[in-house]
Scaffold this active site. Sequence first.
Site, PDB file in Angstrom:
ATOM      1  N   ASP A  52      31.593  41.840  35.306  1.00  0.00           N
ATOM      2  CA  ASP A  52      32.643  42.121  34.315  1.00  0.00           C
ATOM      3  C   ASP A  52      32.341  43.360  33.479  1.00  0.00           C
ATOM      4  O   ASP A  52      32.411  43.317  32.244  1.00  0.00           O
ATOM      5  CB  ASP A  52      32.826  40.921  33.381  1.00  0.00           C
ATOM      6  CG  ASP A  52      32.883  39.585  34.095  1.00  0.00           C
ATOM      7  OD1 ASP A  52      33.544  39.503  35.138  1.00  0.00           O
ATOM      8  OD2 ASP A  52      32.253  38.622  33.608  1.00  0.00           O
TER       9      ASP A  52
ATOM     10  N   GLU B 197      43.772  37.188  34.773  1.00  0.00           N
ATOM     11  CA  GLU B 197      42.689  37.390  33.814  1.00  0.00           C
ATOM     12  C   GLU B 197      42.284  38.867  33.816  1.00  0.00           C
ATOM     13  O   GLU B 197      42.889  39.693  34.496  1.00  0.00           O
ATOM     14  CB  GLU B 197      41.482  36.511  34.156  1.00  0.00           C
ATOM     15  CG  GLU B 197      40.855  36.806  35.506  1.00  0.00           C
ATOM     16  CD  GLU B 197      39.746  35.830  35.885  1.00  0.00           C
ATOM     17  OE1 GLU B 197      39.453  34.919  35.097  1.00  0.00           O
ATOM     18  OE2 GLU B 197      39.182  35.983  36.990  1.00  0.00           O
TER      19      GLU B 197
END
Length: 336
Positions: A29, A237
């Site tokens: 991420d 997301e």
Amino acid sequence: MKKILALSLLSLTALGQSKPLVSHMFTADPSAHLFQGQIYIYPSHDIDAGVKEDDLGSHFAMNDYHVLSQKTPASPVVDHGVALKLEDVAWASKMLWAPDAAESKGTYYLYFPAKDKEGIFRIGVASSSKPEGPFNAEKEYMKGSFSIDPCVFKDKDGTSYLYFGGIWGGQLQRWKSGTYGATDESQPANGQPALMAKVARLDANMKQMSEAPRNVQILDAAGKVLLSEDHDRRFFEAAFVHQYQGKYYFSYSTGDTHNIAYATGTSPYGPFTYQGVILKPVKGWTNHHSIVEQNGKWYLYYHDVEISGKTHLRNIKVTELKYRPDGSIETIDAYK
């Protein structure tokens, strides 16, 4: 203690396969930003916590953050060590998931999701005088915050906006009614608008939202909101926002179809019109990214599971991102 990690990268002059940026720990991420003339990367720090894998992501049991930096995307990576630990966040119980960072008036802010003492995902903020930290967390989470994957975009006028949201383990579906439904895992029915990311302007101190969160609408070419069953295009997301040639680019993961897609608009609030795919699915279940510019070139930071082969033990990578003359983005296949 800083660690300088001289790992080689393949050339970034053309789109192609990249090597993991670090291998001494698992990272995912990656949120990359240009601070003080160099690139700082704020990733998740994956660990093998021995938690059984499930659809809600319980096995992603991360408990601290490291900050990494590079002079350029082709330079050695510096690991600045632990920037924030779970035990130093008074309101949090577990799961330090994907963070983001921002700067305002010489102070650096780390935004992060974690589950509170009741098991509800909230978003916290910590601050530092240095981009690498260490960061000091506020005693309470941000009022009115929920779900995961915070992203902060600072507009040219200095106004900052917080984007957030994630389905399934990120609990966004539990907030459909406006209040938390602990057992509500349903998504809107087919034919209904898809669940949407949220956006709110931040106040001057960068630590609270100055307004109630709004829906981030993603539209098709006809101007209609994407529907719940449109898994190839709808938001799931990993929101990220950047600006290019006067347009706002809202990029995100489609989740269960594993694309990094993007949409464009004329306001940081949206609506955004779907444009296409930035990054095709990578090895491993998740796909999460950031986009940064340095010296006139643009780069995509992302992750896969090249080192471990396990979904919850990922490694971050970088490759060049290219725009066409009309402002559209060339689709990247990480393995070609």
